[in-house]
Structure formats: C-alpha cells, structure tokens
Design an enzyme around this catalytic site. Structure first.
Site, PDB file in Angstrom:
ATOM      1  N   HIS A  45      13.696  11.081   5.993  1.00  0.00           N
ATOM      2  CA  HIS A  45      12.663  10.591   6.699  1.00  0.00           C
ATOM      3  C   HIS A  45      11.832  12.115   7.097  1.00  0.00           C
ATOM      4  O   HIS A  45      11.939  12.235   8.351  1.00  0.00           O
ATOM      5  CB  HIS A  45      13.455  10.038   8.032  1.00  0.00           C
ATOM      6  N   ARG A  75       7.691   3.415   2.469  1.00  0.00           N
ATOM      7  CA  ARG A  75       9.056   3.215   2.958  1.00  0.00           C
ATOM      8  C   ARG A  75       9.774   2.346   2.107  1.00  0.00           C
ATOM      9  O   ARG A  75       9.293   1.320   1.576  1.00  0.00           O
ATOM     10  CB  ARG A  75       9.084   2.519   4.661  1.00  0.00           C
ATOM     11  N   ARG A 117       6.621   2.190  14.450  1.00  0.00           N
ATOM     12  CA  ARG A 117       5.817   3.427  14.605  1.00  0.00           C
ATOM     13  C   ARG A 117       5.720   4.572  13.467  1.00  0.00           C
ATOM     14  O   ARG A 117       4.306   4.699  13.362  1.00  0.00           O
ATOM     15  CB  ARG A 117       7.274   4.564  15.439  1.00  0.00           C
ATOM     16  N   THR A 118       6.294   4.151  12.335  1.00  0.00           N
ATOM     17  CA  THR A 118       6.094   5.102  11.180  1.00  0.00           C
ATOM     18  C   THR A 118       4.648   4.384  10.630  1.00  0.00           C
ATOM     19  O   THR A 118       3.825   5.052  10.275  1.00  0.00           O
ATOM     20  CB  THR A 118       7.285   5.282  10.347  1.00  0.00           C
ATOM     21  N   LYS A 160       7.161 -12.113  -8.289  1.00  0.00           N
ATOM     22  CA  LYS A 160       7.080 -12.755  -9.788  1.00  0.00           C
ATOM     23  C   LYS A 160       7.726 -11.893 -10.940  1.00  0.00           C
ATOM     24  O   LYS A 160       7.699 -12.309 -11.984  1.00  0.00           O
ATOM     25  CB  LYS A 160       5.464 -12.744  -9.872  1.00  0.00           C
TER      26      LYS A 160
HETATM   27  N1   CP Z   1      11.393   6.168  14.119  1.00  0.00           N
HETATM   28  C1   CP Z   1      11.067   5.259  13.068  1.00  0.00           C
HETATM   29  O1   CP Z   1      10.992   5.369  11.618  1.00  0.00           O
HETATM   30  O2   CP Z   1      10.723   4.056  13.521  1.00  0.00           O
HETATM   31  P1   CP Z   1      10.369   2.775  12.883  1.00  0.00           P
HETATM   32  O3   CP Z   1      11.367   2.361  11.971  1.00  0.00           O
HETATM   33  O4   CP Z   1       9.680   1.710  13.975  1.00  0.00           O
HETATM   34  O5   CP Z   1       9.126   3.116  11.952  1.00  0.00           O
END
Ligand code: CP
Length: 390
Positions: free
Chosen positions: A199, A166, A116-117, A145
């Site tokens: 998050h 992320r 999703r993110t 590397k």
């Molecule tokens: N809610 C969320 O962060 O989903 P994903 O890990 O699929 O991005």
C-alpha cells in the site's frame, strides 16, 4: 526528481535461503529507469523489488511498491505536499492548483472497499483539476459478463490519463502496468492497495505524518517506531517498514501475537538495509520507549481458517489509561479504519495523529499525482513567488 540515493537489494534465486546485498548509490547518481515494454513478464517477475523499482520510475512513472522510492524522492514529495497545502489555503491559490492538471482525467478502479484511499485520491485529483471516473464494484463493470480484469483496465486506458487502483490480488497492479506498457496507451498506474502485499501511497502519507510530527525533534532519524496488531497481513505495515529503512538510526518494534507477527521477508529486508528491529508480544514493556506507535486492526478479511477468531488480540490496545506511560511527543498513528484497538477517548489527545494522518493523505497524494505528470515545478514556482502563509 533531481539526484537520488538508490539502494539495491538482490534476492538470490533458488533454495530456501535468501541472501541479500545492499549496494548504495549516492550523491550525483540519478536513480536508474528502465522501460517495462522492454522486458517479458516472466523476466520481470524474477526481479527483486528494488530492481522492479527501476522500471516504475520510467516514463510514464508508476507508483506500485514502496521499494521504488528513495530518500530524496520522499523529501521532495513531503516538501511538495506542504507547498500544495499552503497554496490551497488561499482562494487564488486553490484556483491556480486547479489549472495544473485540468487537461487530465483519472480512473479510480477500486475492486475492494475503501473510504480514505478512494476519497483522498479523488479529493487530490479535484485539487489539481483532474476529472475523475470510477468503478467501485466490479459487479457494475462488464467483468460481470466475463470480461477479464486486464481487458477491463485496458478499456479504462482508452478514456483516461491515469489509473488509480485497489485490487485484492497482490501484484496485480504491477501486472497492469506491464500489460499497458505493451499497448499504445501506456498510462501511469497508482497502486492504492494490492492484496495483503503493498500500500505504497499509504506508506507515503505515514512518512509525511511522521516527518511533520517530528519536525522539531530532529526528524524521523533515530526514532523508535512501534508497529502493533495484525502485522502479518497489514499491507500498510509492509510498505511503511521498508520506507523507514531510508532513515538513519530508526529502530522498529513489531508487537503482535505470534500468529499475526511480521513475516520473515520484511525482516530480511530490514537486515539487508541494516535497520534495527525487535520482534515481541509484549506491548506493555515497549510502550514507554516509543516515539511513534502505529496501531493496526485485525485484517480478518484475509482469514483462511478463522485466525482472527482463535487469536486473542485484546492486549494490543491503547486507551486513556495508557497515555501517562507514553512519551510526551509519542505520535499515535493508525491507517484506519479502527475497531477496538484505539479507544475513542484518546481522540482529543495531542498525540493522537490518526485524523491528521488521514488528511495528510490528500496532500501527499496530490503531490504524487502532480509529480507523476511532471508538473511539480509549476507549483514550486508559484509557491516561491507568492509565499503563501504557513
Ligand atoms: N487506510 C486505508 O487504506 O483506508 P481505506 O481502506 O478506508 O481506504
């Protein structure tokens, strides 16, 4: 972003005791912005979360922690997300949106799995006309590397105008923003999930979903919001709990087995903000009180010693049998992915918000990206001029 309310929490250094004070700056006081290039990494790390927030609101703006947001910023982002969504409904509107950032490129650097993110940030970029590139597995970059993550990201900054990232290491996105501020390519960094820590863009979409759910019920103010599941290691809960302190009269319930219960640092923040909360294991008794229930899965990717295997979380579940006990307006949210904590047989209940919540992520992230580049006024002008349908 106009005039803002800013609350400052200071954590006194030293000792095991943490005392915090909230100082409220309201009305016409613009939220302060500082420059990351003016502070050493050691001094920066010693700041409280709210103090760090002032550095992320600078130029360029970064989105790194929930604590950098103020209530007026949330209001403006939610309103902008709705405008973008409505503009996008018409073909000419969608074409207009694509012109807004067609001169920009974004890097999606996802060193942890995501559906999703990743997809909603990518879709948000496409809506606004940004081109995107990605690294979704560090095994495909020169990190394999032996290049450091810092050098890898510095490399991205040579090619793009924004990094959406992320990373499994908590605080690494902050380090990246600070590091780039000390180069001649300081570009915005958006934290799409860092460690078990933060998050912030998920918390924004959660607030947007709650706001829309309670549109005709007086908004989020005064609502009882119940968090359930793995609260110790759920970064979405940690970020959202803070954002909810910005709403008057909310009460938060943290429902989890003891090993997975919300951690003291979050409770300290709630105490400092004067937000009411209850910590319990008893989901059954809290369920009928809830205006919203925020389910989470067990985050066993963070297990150090098989905590998930030794914890019985089977009672932290919603199924069809529970629905008669919930309020008629109770919004059921989940950041997803889910496992067994929500039965698929309630997916069609009007109170099941998690699919809409996921889609809301695309609109609020589009609003955030547009605001990051300071182009939100163009969308607002277009909206006011053409008044697209609701
Ligand atoms: N809610 C969320 O962060 O989903 P994903 O890990 O699929 O991005």
């Amino acid at each position: 972003m106009g005039h803002r309310v800013c609350a400052i929490i200071r954590c006194e250094a030293g000792g095991g005791d943490t005392s915090r004070e909230i100082e409220a700056m309201t009305n016409d006081t613009p939220a302060k912005a500082n420059r990351l290039s003016d502070i050493s990494w050691a001094d920066f790390q010693a700041l409280s979360l709210m103090e760090k927030g002032a550095y992320f609101r600078g130029e360029p703006p970064h989105t790194l922690i929930a604590q950098q947001f103020t209530r007026p910023m949330l209001n403006e982002l939610c309103a902008l997300a709705t405008r973008i969504k409505r503009i996008n409904k018409r073909r000419e509107g969608a074409n207009f949106l694509k012109t807004l950032l067609h001169d920009k490129r974004a890097m999606l650097y996802f060193a942890q799995p995501s559906s999703r993110t990743y997809l909603s940030h990518n879709a948000a970029c496409q809506i606004l006309g940004l081109d995107t590139m990605d690294v979704r597995d560090t095994k495909t970059s020169s990190e394999v590397k032996g290049e450091s993550p810092e050098d890898t990201i510095r490399t991205f900054s040579s090619y793009v105008d924004m990094i959406i990232m992320r990373h499994p290491v908590g605080g690494f996105a902050e380090r990246v923003a600070w590091m780039l501020a000390h180069t001649n390519r300081e570009i915005p960094v958006m934290n799409a999930g860092s460690g078990a820590d933060q998050h912030p863009t998920q918390a924004l979409l959660d607030v947007y979903t709650l706001e829309r759910s309670f549109e005709r019920l007086g908004g989020i103010e005064g609502k009882h919001i119940v968090f359930v599941g793995d609260l110790a290691r759920g970064r979405t809960v940690r970020s959202l709990a803070w954002l909810l302190t910005l709403f008057e009269g909310v009460k938060l319930y943290f429902v989890a087995p003891q090993q997975l219960q919300i951690t003291q640092d979050i409770l300290d923040q709630l105490d400092a903000a004067g937000t009411a909360y209850e910590v319990t294991r008893d989901f059954d008794s809290v369920m009928p009180l809830a205006d919203a229930i925020y389910m989470t899965r067990i985050q066993d990717e963070w297990d150090a010693a098989g905590e998930a295997r030794t914890t019985d979380a089977s009672e932290y579940h919603i199924g069809a049998e529970d629905m008669p006990r919930l309020k008629d307006h109770c919004a059921i949210l989940h950041p997803l992915p889910r496992r067994r904590e929500i039965s698929t047989d309630i997916d069609d209940d009007p109170r099941a918000m998690y699919w809409r919540q996921m889609r809301n992520g695309m609109w609020i992230r589009a609003a955030l990206i547009l605001t990051t580049f300071g182009r939100e006024d163009e969308a607002i002008r277009y909206y006011d001029e053409y008044q697209p349908p609701a």
